[in-house]
Design a protein around this motif. Structure first.
Motif, short mmCIF file in Angstrom:
data_model
loop_
_atom_site.label_atom_id
_atom_site.label_comp_id
_atom_site.label_asym_id
_atom_site.label_seq_id
_atom_site.Cartn_x
_atom_site.Cartn_y
_atom_site.Cartn_z
N THR A 118 -54.10 -90.77 -28.95
CA THR A 118 -54.36 -89.45 -28.95
C THR A 118 -53.84 -88.52 -27.60
O THR A 118 -53.84 -89.21 -26.46
CB THR A 118 -55.77 -89.28 -28.96
OG1 THR A 118 -56.23 -90.00 -29.78
CG2 THR A 118 -56.43 -87.94 -28.91
N VAL A 119 -52.97 -87.51 -27.90
CA VAL A 119 -52.72 -86.65 -26.94
C VAL A 119 -52.42 -85.36 -27.40
O VAL A 119 -52.33 -84.87 -28.34
CB VAL A 119 -50.96 -87.23 -26.49
CG1 VAL A 119 -50.23 -86.95 -27.59
CG2 VAL A 119 -50.60 -86.62 -25.23
N ALA A 120 -52.56 -84.27 -26.27
CA ALA A 120 -52.59 -82.90 -26.43
C ALA A 120 -51.19 -82.46 -26.01
O ALA A 120 -50.79 -82.80 -24.90
CB ALA A 120 -53.65 -82.26 -25.85
N MET A 179 -41.05 -85.43 -25.56
CA MET A 179 -40.94 -87.12 -25.63
C MET A 179 -41.17 -87.76 -24.38
O MET A 179 -41.78 -88.90 -24.22
CB MET A 179 -39.88 -87.53 -26.57
CG MET A 179 -40.04 -87.16 -28.34
SD MET A 179 -41.22 -88.11 -28.79
CE MET A 179 -41.24 -87.69 -30.44
N GLN A 180 -40.25 -87.12 -23.69
CA GLN A 180 -40.30 -87.77 -22.21
C GLN A 180 -41.58 -87.73 -21.43
O GLN A 180 -42.13 -88.68 -20.98
CB GLN A 180 -39.06 -87.25 -21.28
CG GLN A 180 -37.58 -87.59 -21.66
CD GLN A 180 -36.68 -87.06 -21.03
OE1 GLN A 180 -36.81 -85.92 -20.23
NE2 GLN A 180 -35.51 -87.45 -20.74
N ALA A 181 -42.37 -86.39 -21.50
CA ALA A 181 -43.54 -86.28 -21.06
C ALA A 181 -44.79 -87.26 -21.86
O ALA A 181 -45.52 -87.72 -21.04
CB ALA A 181 -43.91 -84.79 -21.22
N ILE A 182 -44.63 -87.52 -23.13
CA ILE A 182 -45.55 -88.15 -23.92
C ILE A 182 -45.36 -89.47 -23.26
O ILE A 182 -46.37 -90.33 -23.27
CB ILE A 182 -45.19 -87.88 -25.32
CG1 ILE A 182 -45.65 -86.49 -25.70
CG2 ILE A 182 -46.00 -89.09 -26.17
CD1 ILE A 182 -45.36 -86.43 -27.27
N ALA A 197 -44.37 -90.49 -20.36
CA ALA A 197 -44.87 -90.75 -19.06
C ALA A 197 -46.19 -90.63 -19.06
O ALA A 197 -46.85 -91.15 -18.22
CB ALA A 197 -44.25 -89.46 -18.10
N ALA A 198 -47.10 -90.03 -20.09
CA ALA A 198 -48.57 -89.87 -20.23
C ALA A 198 -49.05 -91.31 -20.66
O ALA A 198 -50.16 -91.36 -20.88
CB ALA A 198 -48.88 -88.72 -21.04
N GLY A 199 -48.20 -92.31 -21.16
CA GLY A 199 -48.67 -93.37 -21.64
C GLY A 199 -48.78 -93.36 -23.01
O GLY A 199 -49.64 -94.31 -23.52
#
Length: 365
Positions: free
Chosen positions: A271-273, A349-352, A354-356
């Protein structure tokens, strides 16, 4: 760009159909592989586009060639521009027989401008063991041109490398025999525990016995059944056509140079925003020239700078929540909803990752 994304989404949202692959497309028998060949040769017949006098070894090669042909000449007496020293490479397929022909690649070694129109002289091609396995000769095809003068030039494609179609004749066969063998080994092109296990299961089911054993994720050991003893080729043919569903790693591949994104079917998200917005800054320089009126005895011409600055921030779809376990179709559909382009998707995608929240491997090429 957006049309491409919508097309990808449409393809991804089609119900997934599991399709199997032949064993011969994902594995090969141990010892049955290609071999690289290499040789040094000379291309002649060039129209003044060969190596210059600063490149010494082509002329020395020509002198040696003429001496073997019974012509004695001194090195300093030769000044030619119609020859070029080249490296000749080829790939020797497995099980190929003596007398078969191979395509060869010819690449310039010196400072020749073009190999177009040249002819490769007889060149022995050696393997890694130093043995001659083929001999190459023939007209070089470059599918290019390069012409020019002192002030201008024109070039198409790459004129200093070319091919000689079926230019090599195989002189020596690779020593390998399939007959009189009791065991074989399949080597997977991509080692994987799951795929190796599936390959062994399919083979055992086909031949109704435990003839296939997985000893590591990269290979499957085979015991030839009694029915096929002395007829290994028929056994290999029956085995290669079996259908297997290879396993895939969950991977996202990004190419920042071209903006290409490839996402594997097994990629999942926690789950990610995600929020997305574009900030566009436009700076335009339009200098104006102020000069005195005609017949004026005073004043001077002045350049007055004038800059137009425009800042525009596009409204995205706001904050978007991607639920846990979202599939690749859900991911791309959701990101499409907030109006991302392929290059924006790379950053997201890179940020997602990095957020794990990306359950898979992210590879940037």
């Amino acid at each position: 760009m957006k049309r491409i994304i919508f097309l990808v989404v449409g393809m991804l949202l089609v119900p997934h159909i599991v399709q199997a692959t032949r064993i011969k497309d994902i594995a090969s028998f141990d010892g049955v592989r290609d071999n690289q060949l290499l040789g040094y040769g000379l291309v002649v017949g060039l129209n003044g586009s060969g190596d210059s006098d600063q490149t010494k070894f082509p002329v020395q090669t020509l002198v040696n060639l003429l001496e073997r042909s019974g012509v004695s000449i001194r090195r300093n007496d030769i000044t030619v521009k119609n020859i070029a020293a080249v490296m000749v490479t080829a790939t020797l397929p497995p099980m190929i027989k003596q007398g078969a022909r191979l395509d060869v690649l010819v690449s310039s070694l010196g400072d020749a401008k073009s190999l177009a129109g040249g002819t490769l002289l007889m060149t022995p091609l050696k393997g890694g063991d130093g043995q001659v396995y083929a001999v190459a000769q023939g007209a070089v095809s470059t599918s290019s041109f390069s012409y020019g003068g002192q002030a201008a030039s024109a070039q198409k494609n790459h004129p200093t490398a070319g091919r000689v179609p079926e230019g090599a004749l195989v002189e020596r066969e690779l020593p390998y025999a399939l007959t009189n063998r009791n065991t074989l080994r399949l080597n997977l092109h991509r080692p994987d525990f799951t795929t190796a296990s599936r390959v062994a299961s399919v083979i055992n089911a086909k031949f109704q016995g435990s003839i296939a054993v997985c000893k590591d994720p990269g290979s499957v050991s085979l015991t030839i059944p009694e029915k096929y003893q002395g007829n290994t080729v028929e056994f290999a043919a029956a085995l290669e056509g079996l259908q297997v569903q290879p396993d895939m790693h969950a991977k996202v591949v990004l190419n920042e140079r071209t903006g290409t994104i490839v996402i594997g079917n097994d990629v999942r998200l926690s789950t990610v925003a995600v929020a997305h917005g574009n900030l566009t800054l436009t700076i335009k320089e339009a200098p104006q020239v102020s000069q005195p009126a005609p017949d004026s005895f005073r004043g001077e011409t002045v350049v007055v700078p004038r800059t137009t600055l425009n800042v525009k921030e596009e409204k995205g779809g706001g904050l978007f929540v991607l639920k846990e376990g979202a599939s690749i179709g859900d991911v791309v559909k959701a990101l499409n909803a907030i109006g991302v382009t392929p290059r924006d998707l790379i950053g997201i995608m890179q940020a997602i990752k990095a957020a794990g929240a990306l359950q898979g491997e992210l590879e940037i090429i």
